[in-house]
Write a protein that holds these residues in place. Structure first.
Motif, short mmCIF file in Angstrom:
data_model
loop_
_atom_site.label_atom_id
_atom_site.label_comp_id
_atom_site.label_asym_id
_atom_site.label_seq_id
_atom_site.Cartn_x
_atom_site.Cartn_y
_atom_site.Cartn_z
N LEU A 175 -23.19 -5.28 -10.01
CA LEU A 175 -23.98 -4.53 -9.05
C LEU A 175 -23.22 -4.23 -7.76
O LEU A 175 -23.68 -3.42 -6.96
N ASN A 176 -22.10 -4.90 -7.55
CA ASN A 176 -21.29 -4.66 -6.36
C ASN A 176 -19.85 -4.40 -6.76
O ASN A 176 -19.33 -5.06 -7.66
N TRP A 177 -19.22 -3.48 -6.09
CA TRP A 177 -17.85 -3.14 -6.43
C TRP A 177 -17.13 -2.55 -5.23
O TRP A 177 -17.76 -2.09 -4.27
N TYR A 178 -15.84 -2.57 -5.29
CA TYR A 178 -14.98 -1.99 -4.25
C TYR A 178 -13.82 -1.29 -4.93
O TYR A 178 -13.32 -1.74 -5.94
N HIS A 179 -13.40 -0.19 -4.33
CA HIS A 179 -12.23 0.54 -4.81
C HIS A 179 -11.28 0.74 -3.64
O HIS A 179 -11.71 0.98 -2.51
N ALA A 180 -10.00 0.68 -3.91
CA ALA A 180 -9.00 0.97 -2.89
C ALA A 180 -9.12 2.43 -2.45
O ALA A 180 -9.52 3.29 -3.24
N ASP A 181 -8.76 2.68 -1.21
CA ASP A 181 -8.84 4.05 -0.69
C ASP A 181 -8.02 5.02 -1.54
O ASP A 181 -8.41 6.17 -1.72
N SER A 182 -6.91 4.53 -2.06
CA SER A 182 -6.00 5.40 -2.81
C SER A 182 -6.59 5.88 -4.13
O SER A 182 -6.10 6.87 -4.70
N VAL A 183 -7.63 5.23 -4.62
CA VAL A 183 -8.19 5.60 -5.93
C VAL A 183 -9.67 5.97 -5.84
O VAL A 183 -10.25 6.43 -6.83
N ARG A 184 -10.27 5.77 -4.68
CA ARG A 184 -11.71 6.02 -4.55
C ARG A 184 -12.02 7.47 -4.86
O ARG A 184 -11.34 8.39 -4.38
N GLY A 185 -13.04 7.67 -5.67
CA GLY A 185 -13.41 9.02 -6.07
C GLY A 185 -12.73 9.49 -7.34
O GLY A 185 -13.13 10.49 -7.95
N ARG A 186 -11.69 8.75 -7.76
CA ARG A 186 -10.99 9.10 -9.01
C ARG A 186 -11.12 7.99 -10.05
O ARG A 186 -11.22 8.27 -11.24
N PHE A 187 -11.11 6.75 -9.61
CA PHE A 187 -11.21 5.61 -10.52
C PHE A 187 -12.58 4.96 -10.36
O PHE A 187 -13.15 4.94 -9.26
N THR A 188 -13.07 4.39 -11.46
CA THR A 188 -14.34 3.67 -11.42
C THR A 188 -14.23 2.38 -12.20
O THR A 188 -13.87 2.40 -13.39
#
Length: 127
Positions: A55-68
């Motif tokens: 239910l909680n997750w984080y993505h690095a700025d370099s991949v946010r919006g492209r990786f899930t």
């Protein structure tokens, strides 16, 4: 405990890949899962992390919006869906497990937050 990462390969820029991480020897839902990547001459780079419940997750700025990042606790599998791949995404990708299943945004990106590591799966993105 073992973590088996798979799904890497060679893809053209703009393409997609889905990485999988299958653990053995641990109660999967009790652990946070993360993906890191590494290229020759560089240290490990945090990519994404997800809590035990998913239910909680984080993505690095370099991949946010492209990786899930996601997980299916019924299948004991973690995933990293990678879309719109770029040549700079080329790296060995590693999955890791650690923590108590509760994801702390202040520490999720630290290598030291994870105690179990799988072997890498290589991702190569051609231009």
């Amino acid at each position: 405990v073992q973590l088996q990462a798979s799904g890497g390969g060679l893809v053209q820029a703009g393409g997609s890949l889905r990485l999988s991480c299958v653990p053995s020897g641990l109660t999967f839902k009790n652990y946070n899962i993360a993906w890191f990547r590494q290229t020759p001459g560089k240290g490990s780079e945090f990519v994404a992390a997800i809590s035990g419940t998913g239910l909680n997750w984080y993505h690095a700025d370099s991949v946010r919006g492209r990786f899930t990042i996601s997980r299916d606790n019924n299948k004991n599998t973690g995933y990293l869906q990678m879309n719109s791949l770029k040549p700079e995404d080329t790296a060995d990708y590693y999955c890791a497990a650690g923590g108590s299943g509760i994801l702390d945004g202040n520490t999720a990106h630290f290598v030291s937050s994870y105690i179990y590591w799988g072997q890498g799966t290589q991702v190569t993105v051609s231009s």
